[in-house]
Design an enzyme around this catalytic site. Structure first.
Site, mmCIF file in Angstrom:
data_model
loop_
_atom_site.group_PDB
_atom_site.id
_atom_site.type_symbol
_atom_site.label_atom_id
_atom_site.label_comp_id
_atom_site.label_asym_id
_atom_site.label_seq_id
_atom_site.Cartn_x
_atom_site.Cartn_y
_atom_site.Cartn_z
ATOM 1 N N HIS A 122 0.372 -1.204 0.029
ATOM 2 C CA HIS A 122 -0.060 -0.186 0.261
ATOM 3 C C HIS A 122 1.085 1.385 0.089
ATOM 4 C CE1 HIS A 122 -4.236 -1.773 0.776
ATOM 5 N NE2 HIS A 122 -3.633 -2.403 0.560
ATOM 6 N N HIS A 181 -1.915 -12.337 -2.495
ATOM 7 C CA HIS A 181 -2.585 -13.267 -1.744
ATOM 8 C C HIS A 181 -2.581 -14.507 -0.972
ATOM 9 C CE1 HIS A 181 -6.377 -10.217 -3.844
ATOM 10 N NE2 HIS A 181 -5.657 -10.310 -2.141
#
Length: 719
Positions: A94, A262
């Site tokens: 992020h 993920h």
């Protein structure tokens, strides 16, 4: 209220109340974009140079401490399964994932995630905890490791501790000390406003407003529950494709990052998301910068609420393996809701032993999940084909992901020569805009003499040098004169580069470079300097224009032409050019370009005045050429702009006439970019300095200094 109880402070003036200039004159040109990151905000000593300091770092000791941190679970924010890897990967992702290729802004290069708005974006919930977990390491290594490097390194070390062979890492990101004011994140006035607000049509992902990449205010990429929170994996795939393209990622890199991101960690939504406390910037003072406090249960561990989605993607969330694709491709999936009420997918008929264990109690098995973004990888035919290829060849997938992760976390660092440390990959990648080293040991004066006799006009040489250098973006260290890519596609055909004039100039300068055995890049810049020195002499001053040899010439094979299209100028106030009329004013576009080039308001002012006098306007127009001696580097632009002998009258779209007050005759014409230096009070104060009789030489010297700064902006070898 008694006199004793009255507050003695003027809160309106001190705290940004309604009595500010912005309140009274909301449409006034705001120069703040050029004044950010002032030295007054920097707590370091004046001679502190992080890029020198980080070279003293004990890199191996740092990495060892970072690795140990991953499994050193703290009671105030315990690690899922005893490993912080997933949290640290999200932190790095992020921090870097805000990068967008359209203007090069965003990314992890300055440690901006420490400040608002990024530290309080909904998509960054709980990353305040990750940064606090890193504090003991930052405290220990101090000035030798920046927050920007540390936030980026955390995810790379996390992957390594989970079994991935990473591609490498480069240090060298210096911190800023104040929130960036130059980044436009969208016009929405609320977090997670519907995506429709930034699209012409949300059904056509390509219509998202430029330069934005994320689909909603406060998100890094796309809504994991689907477009506007409505599940539709194929529609989500369309939005993912555009979002990642705007981050400079192709389909294979997009799939690799999604799958690899993920493969480890989990999402958190085991509770009531509506009960979360305010974000860090809105939290009460006693929380000391912590946000999103969770009153439900323990509020941590299995009771954590972050995105609202709940569960892990794989059966072994702390291990780098192919478990994600195993689950995604080999199971059917159905829509369900998390405990927090978020839409997500769960596998049908999964075996108990294939479920991940609870983050606190390994005797408990939990249902894995997929988001709409994950299902997009299965539904979209192109993405699915890549997923199947990765599933069949895990080593290939691991290599593609490692490279994509390296690109994600380093894209805004610029060329490889700016990377520092023992883990910098030897392989130079095309997205790093490679430029070969140029020759430095040659007779510059002899070359200048040849250029001076080449038959080109000073304005032709100056304009070409400027066009070559103006592409530089300090946001991601791309563009600039080094490499002479102005002679290659796509730049040679850009309208703003006047292809016909450019071809004429290159036809003269390239043979000179070849004969001298030096780079075309050096000759282009040197020719611009020659033109300026001629103009300086015409003004009656003797001010040399500094030149640093050593630029190289890139080739087509070294140039990612698709990526370079985003550097194409659509305007250039310095050469008084707009490709077309835009909603944004010409002067606002000038500020944006000026900031990207790393120039100050004063440098912008002196360059505008000088370029007008040098007669370098696009297409040879005379707008703003307030002089009877074009080609002479005089301060006439400022003298005549501030002379009350004239009046200024609109004469069409972005065009004005300067008339003699006595006769009414038109003396000159001008654009908004010209006249803003007389209308804006701050810019006028600079213009008045250069209009003074005693500052004629100062104007010349300041222009030469600003010009040299532009020409050398991408000369990282001179640092």
């Amino acid at each position: 209220m008694s006199e004793a109880g009255k507050c003695p402070f003027n809160h309106g003036a001190a705290t940004g109340g309604a009595t500010t200039n912005t309140h009274w004159w909301p449409n006034a040109l705001n120069l703040d974009i050029l004044h950010q990151h002032d030295t007054k905000t920097n707590p370091m000593d004046k001679d502190f140079d992080y890029r020198k300091e980080v070279k003293k770092l004990d890199f191996e000791a740092l990495k060892k401490d970072m690795s140990a941190l991953m499994t050193d679970s703290q009671s105030w924010w315990p690690a899922d399964w005893g490993h912080y890897g997933g949290l640290m990967i999200r932190l790095s992702w992020h921090a870097a994932g805000t990068y967008r290729i359209a203007d090069g802004r965003g990314g992890a290069g300055a440690g901006d995630q420490r400040f608002a708005p990024l530290n309080s974006w909904p998509d960054n919930a709980s990353l305040d905890k990750a940064r606090r977990l890193l504090w003991p390491i930052k405290k220990k290594y101090g000035n030798r490791i920046s927050w920007a490097d540390l936030l980026t390194l955390a995810g790379t070390i996390a992957y390594e501790t989970m079994g991935l062979k990473t591609f490498g890492f480069g240090f060298g990101r210096a911190d800023t000390w104040h929130p960036a004011k130059d980044i436009y994140w969208g016009a929405e006035k609320e977090w997670l406003a519907p995506s429709d607000e930034r699209y012409d049509s949300v059904d056509d992902a390509k219509t998202m407003e430029n330069p934005l990449a994320a689909v909603q205010m406060g998100l890094i990429y796309v809504n994991p529950e689907g477009v506007n929170g409505k599940s539709d994996p194929q529609k989500t795939a369309d939005h993912i494709r555009v979002t990642f393209e705007r981050m400079a990622m192709n389909d294979e890199e997009t799939v690799a990052l999604t799958v690899g991101g993920h493969t480890v960690g989990k999402a958190h939504g085991n509770g009531d998301a509506s009960k979360l406390g305010p974000e860090p910037e809105a939290a009460p003072i006693e929380q000391q910068g912590f946000g999103w406090q969770n009153p439900g249960g323990k509020g941590v561990g299995r009771d954590t609420v972050t995105s609202g989605i709940e569960g892990a993607w794989t059966s072994k969330p702390t291990q780098w393996d192919n478990g994600y694709l195993e689950l995604l491709l080999n199971h059917e999936w159905e829509l369900t809701k998390s405990p927090a009420g978020a839409t997500q997918w769960q596998p049908i008929g999964i075996k108990e032993e294939d479920k991940p264990v609870d983050v606190e109690d390994p005797s408990i098995r939990c249902m894995p999940m997929m988001t709409d973004a994950d299902m997009a990888m299965k539904v979209d035919p192109v993405y699915r084909g890549i997923c199947e290829k990765f599933y069949k060849d895990f080593d290939y997938f691991s290599d593609v992901f490692a490279r994509a992760w390296f690109k994600l976390t380093h894209r805004d660092m610029g060329p490889q020569c700016r990377y520092i440390g023992p883990d910098v990959p030897k392989e130079e990648l095309i997205w790093q805009d490679p430029v070969p080293a140029g020759k430095t040991d040659y007779d510059v004066d002899a070359l200048k003499a040849k250029i001076a006799q080449c038959g080109l006009t000073a304005s032709e040489m100056i304009a070409t040098a400027w066009d070559s250098a103006r592409t530089f973006r300090g946001s991601d260290m791309r563009g600039g004169a080094n490499g002479a890519r102005i002679r290659l596609a796509p730049q040679k055909d850009w309208q703003g580069n006047e292809p016909q004039r450019l071809a004429k100039v290159l036809a003269v300068l390239e043979p000179i470079a070849k004969e001298a055995g030096v780079s075309v890049a050096d000759v282009i810049v040197l020719a611009g300097n020659v033109g300026i020195e001629q103009a300086v002499k015409a003004s009656g001053f003797d001010v040399p224009v500094p030149f640093a040899p050593g630029r190289g010439d890139s080739t087509d094979e070294m140039t990612d032409s698709d990526s370079f299209q985003y550097l194409e100028p659509l305007h250039d106030g310095f050469r008084n050019w707009l490709k077309k009329d835009y909603v944004v004013s010409a002067e606002e576009m000038l500020l944006d370009r000026t900031q990207l080039m790393g120039l100050t308001a004063n440098e912008m002012t002196v360059l505008i005045g000088g370029m007008r006098m040098l007669d370098t306007n696009y297409g040879g127009t005379k707008h703003g050429v307030f002089t009877d001696k074009p080609g002479t580097l005089s301060n006439d632009f400022f003298v005549n702009l501030t002379d009350m002998s004239y009046t200024w009258k609109p004469a069409g779209s972005n065009l004005y006439e300067i008339r003699d007050r006595k006769t009414g005759d038109v003396k000159w014409t001008a654009t908004r970019v010209d006249l803003v230096f007389g209308s804006n009070s701050i810019l006028r104060s600079y213009a008045e300095v250069y209009a003074q009789d005693d500052n004629k030489e100062k104007f010349v010297r300041d222009f030469v200094a600003a010009w040299t700064k532009v020409m050398n902006a991408d000369r990282f070898d001179l640092e």
